[in-house]
Scaffold this motif. Structure first.
Motif, PDB file in Angstrom:
ATOM      1  N   GLU A 145      -3.876   8.274   4.838  1.00 41.06           N
ATOM      2  CA  GLU A 145      -2.985   9.150   6.061  1.00 41.06           C
ATOM      3  C   GLU A 145      -1.712   9.826   5.303  1.00 41.06           C
ATOM      4  OE1 GLU A 145      -1.210   6.527   8.737  1.00 41.06           O
ATOM      5  OE2 GLU A 145      -0.459   8.122   9.847  1.00 41.06           O
ATOM      6  N   GLU A 146      -1.199   9.186   4.330  1.00 42.86           N
ATOM      7  CA  GLU A 146      -0.070   9.881   3.669  1.00 42.86           C
ATOM      8  C   GLU A 146      -0.694  11.170   2.766  1.00 42.86           C
ATOM      9  OE1 GLU A 146       3.455   6.618   3.145  1.00 42.86           O
ATOM     10  OE2 GLU A 146       1.753   6.272   1.827  1.00 42.86           O
ATOM     11  N   LYS A 184       0.796  -1.109   0.173  1.00 45.16           N
ATOM     12  CA  LYS A 184       0.095   0.028  -0.027  1.00 45.16           C
ATOM     13  C   LYS A 184       0.951   1.314   0.208  1.00 45.16           C
ATOM     14  CE  LYS A 184      -3.251  -1.819   3.305  1.00 45.16           C
ATOM     15  NZ  LYS A 184      -4.008  -1.617   4.435  1.00 45.16           N
ATOM     16  N   LYS A 185       2.156   1.058   0.199  1.00 47.03           N
ATOM     17  CA  LYS A 185       3.117   2.196   0.668  1.00 47.03           C
ATOM     18  C   LYS A 185       4.355   2.061  -0.374  1.00 47.03           C
ATOM     19  CE  LYS A 185       1.925   3.665   5.332  1.00 47.03           C
ATOM     20  NZ  LYS A 185       2.418   4.214   6.478  1.00 47.03           N
ATOM     21  N   LYS A 228      -8.239   5.331   7.171  1.00 45.67           N
ATOM     22  CA  LYS A 228      -6.861   5.873   7.451  1.00 45.67           C
ATOM     23  C   LYS A 228      -5.753   5.118   6.563  1.00 45.67           C
ATOM     24  CE  LYS A 228      -3.822   6.294  11.210  1.00 45.67           C
ATOM     25  NZ  LYS A 228      -4.066   6.293  12.633  1.00 45.67           N
ATOM     26  N   ASN A 229      -5.660   3.793   6.746  1.00 46.35           N
ATOM     27  CA  ASN A 229      -4.630   3.020   6.208  1.00 46.35           C
ATOM     28  C   ASN A 229      -4.967   2.286   4.874  1.00 46.35           C
ATOM     29  OD1 ASN A 229      -2.809   3.448   8.373  1.00 46.35           O
ATOM     30  ND2 ASN A 229      -4.074   1.939   9.753  1.00 46.35           N
ATOM     31  N   ASN A 230      -6.259   2.840   4.255  1.00 41.20           N
ATOM     32  CA  ASN A 230      -6.370   2.283   3.052  1.00 41.20           C
ATOM     33  C   ASN A 230      -5.670   2.541   1.983  1.00 41.20           C
ATOM     34  OD1 ASN A 230      -8.283   0.970   4.531  1.00 41.20           O
ATOM     35  ND2 ASN A 230      -9.733   1.012   2.800  1.00 41.20           N
ATOM     36  N   SER A 231      -5.236   2.165   0.897  1.00 42.44           N
ATOM     37  CA  SER A 231      -4.403   2.803   0.048  1.00 42.44           C
ATOM     38  C   SER A 231      -5.540   3.422  -1.059  1.00 42.44           C
ATOM     39  CB  SER A 231      -3.677   1.704  -0.925  1.00 42.44           C
ATOM     40  OG  SER A 231      -4.488   0.864  -1.719  1.00 42.44           O
ATOM     41  N   LYS A 248      -0.291  14.475  14.350  1.00 38.57           N
ATOM     42  CA  LYS A 248      -1.195  13.316  14.816  1.00 38.57           C
ATOM     43  C   LYS A 248      -2.517  13.923  15.083  1.00 38.57           C
ATOM     44  CE  LYS A 248      -1.332   9.500  17.528  1.00 38.57           C
ATOM     45  NZ  LYS A 248      -0.928   8.627  18.922  1.00 38.57           N
ATOM     46  N   THR A 282      -1.258   5.904   0.928  1.00 33.94           N
ATOM     47  CA  THR A 282      -2.488   5.761   1.842  1.00 33.94           C
ATOM     48  C   THR A 282      -3.188   7.067   2.077  1.00 33.94           C
ATOM     49  OG1 THR A 282      -1.239   6.075   3.967  1.00 33.94           O
ATOM     50  CG2 THR A 282      -1.237   3.804   3.067  1.00 33.94           C
TER      51      THR A 282
END
Lengths: 273, 244
Positions: free
Chosen positions: B86-87, A213-214, B122-125, B106, B84
């Motif tokens: 978040e990124e 994913k990253k 949040k952590n999904n691509s 944060k 993601t």
């Protein structure tokens, strides 16, 4: 099996594959996500021009190819941005131009062009300590660069226009990445060869992209996949007495086919349940 | 004054896109930018963000990093990019000085994630998100830095009706602390929220009020017939009136 390591050239080849796997794993991930695979193909093929000039002028081939490739990399980046020409057209022109210069230079060079095949297809027998030192230096440079600028590289690769609106210009970073790409290609020439290097910059990354994913995980997984393929490829090429580059590439394609097949199978099973 | 635009004009490849215009944006302004497709709305925004060359002067009293920007959502976004939610959102605080601490980042992230109901993603691509979820992620990116000026290019694209109402409420609240400029085709809805109008159809006209009537639009060379809502123009105001 252990007898392999008793040969100096095999020790060099194994160290070389570790270095090339790290180099291609890092820069290749950037190339794949920014869709610059053709650019890397163009730089690697155009570097043949540098090798040809080296043969003609009796200069060190890697030094000459490095200078030539860096110029080509910067030129492609500049042409696509400033000449308002299609990037793939710029790539095609430079690709053919470099090869043409190389062919003419080798034709004009006195005597037989020794080792030419090793530059085109890679040859583990030709990896010297100075080649390894060159690759190691580029690797250290690349790791430092990615560690320092990882976020700018990631965000710029995803949306460079947005980053410009944040007052963060990725222009210099983009040029430096092109230079590092050119140097990575040259550092990998002895092991993989001009014709096949683009695969090392693409296939491990495509394998990794099936399950990451990253970007940073794409880099890590690409390195691991490249390492496995390179070391296995070296062992096979040693026993079959064939060039290392093509064997490594075929192994990578096999890995990709297996991983993609398993991924598609997983989707089918999920759909049915 | 946050933004002062004087005599700005845009010519691309010899074609005039925007004729010379002047306007300004003050704190707590909420400007609706309207006009037909191809009228130059997005180009105007990109010009004063420095993405497109222009003539004239554009003066911000704030640094670029204090501007939030939502580009027009289109399919050029690479859904296969390994990044993601978040990124993507955190890229909205790049360029801020002084740099934020890990805790500050944060806290800001947690706040915008909950504002746009994105916490679970949040952590999904990006490849796993729907069009609406991507739009919300990009909106969260545009406000995470608490900008002084928020520039939005068609923020409700791909967003369902309920989320659209929620978005306008969020924007109304944000407008208490920041100026907002918003490109929109929702002529029936935006008058409730905006305070003034910028009509853009090659020429640019500032209207100090939020009443969007066919007469007003006609005066500013943005006749209602031209303000397209889809692939072809139709009478947006009239049709919305009928619907409501």
């Amino acid at each position: 099996m252990l007898e392999l390591f008793s040969y100096q050239f095999m020790q060099n080849a194994f160290i070389g594959s570790i270095l090339v796997s790290i180099l291609c794993g890092i820069i290749g991930s950037y190339i794949v996500v920014t869709r610059k695979v053709l650019i890397s193909g163009s730089i690697s093929h155009a570097s043949f021009g540098g090798i040809g000039i080296a043969f003609l002028l009796n200069m060190p081939p890697l030094l000459c190819a490095s200078i030539f490739s860096v110029i080509v990399a910067v030129l492609i980046q500049w042409m696509s941005k400033h000449l308002k020409m299609r990037e793939d057209s710029a790539i095609g022109m430079i690709w053919a131009c470099g090869m043409a210069i190389g062919v003419i230079a080798i034709y004009l060079a006195p005597g037989y062009a020794k080792d030419l095949g090793s530059y085109l297809f890679g040859n583990i027998l030709t990896l010297s300590s100075s080649d390894l030192f060159f690759s190691a230096s580029i690797m250290i440079l690349l790791i430092i660069f990615f560690t320092l600028f990882y976020k700018t590289i990631l965000y710029g690769a995803f949306d460079s226009e947005y980053m410009k609106t944040r007052g963060v210009s990725t222009k210099i970073i983009d040029y430096l990445l092109m230079v590092l790409l050119a140097l990575t290609i040259i550092a990998s020439l002895r092991l993989i060869g001009i014709i096949l290097i683009v695969a090392m910059l693409t296939i491990p990354q495509e394998c990794a992209s099936i399950f990451v994913k990253k970007l940073k995980f794409m880099i890590y997984y690409s390195i691991v996949i490249s390492l496995i393929a390179s070391i296995l490829g070296l062992i096979i090429s040693f026993y079959l007495n064939v060039p290392s580059g093509p064997i490594i590439i075929l192994l990578l394609i096999l890995f990709y086919s297996i991983l993609k097949g398993l991924f598609l199978l997983k989707i089918q099973i999920k759909k049915r349940t | 004054m946050i933004l002062e635009v004087s005599n700005l004009s845009i010519t691309l490849d010899g074609i005039t896109i925007i004729e010379p215009c002047s306007f300004s944006v003050s704190e707590n302004d909420f400007i609706g930018i309207i006009g037909p497709n191809g009228g130059g709305k997005s180009t105007l925004i990109k010009a004063f963000l420095g993405l497109i060359p222009y003539s004239g002067s554009v003066n911000f009293s704030i640094p670029l990093s204090h501007i939030g920007y939502l580009p027009q959502f289109n399919h050029s976004i690479d859904k296969r990019f390994p990044i993601t939610v978040e990124e993507i959102i955190l890229s909205g605080i790049e360029g801020i000085t002084p740099k934020l601490t890990k805790n500050e980042k944060k806290n800001k992230l947690t706040h915008v994630l909950s504002t746009f109901n994105l916490t679970r993603l949040k952590n999904n691509s990006i490849g796993t998100l729907s069009g609406g979820e991507i739009q919300k992620t990009l909106l969260a990116r545009s406000i995470i830095s608490n900008p002084k000026l928020l520039i939005l290019d068609e923020p409700t694209n791909f967003i369902d009706h309920t989320s659209e109402q929620e978005l306008y409420t969020i924007l109304k609240n944000l407008n208490q602390t920041m100026a907002i400029m918003m490109i929109s085709h929702d002529l029936a809805i935006i008058p409730t929220y905006i305070k003034s109008i910028l009509c853009v159809n090659k020429s640019v006209h500032f209207h100090a009020g939020n009443a969007i009537t066919p007469e007003v639009l006609s005066t500013y060379h943005c006749p209602v017939e031209l303000i397209a809502h889809g692939s072809f123009p139709h009478r947006v105001v009239e049709s919305h009136k009928k619907e409501s």
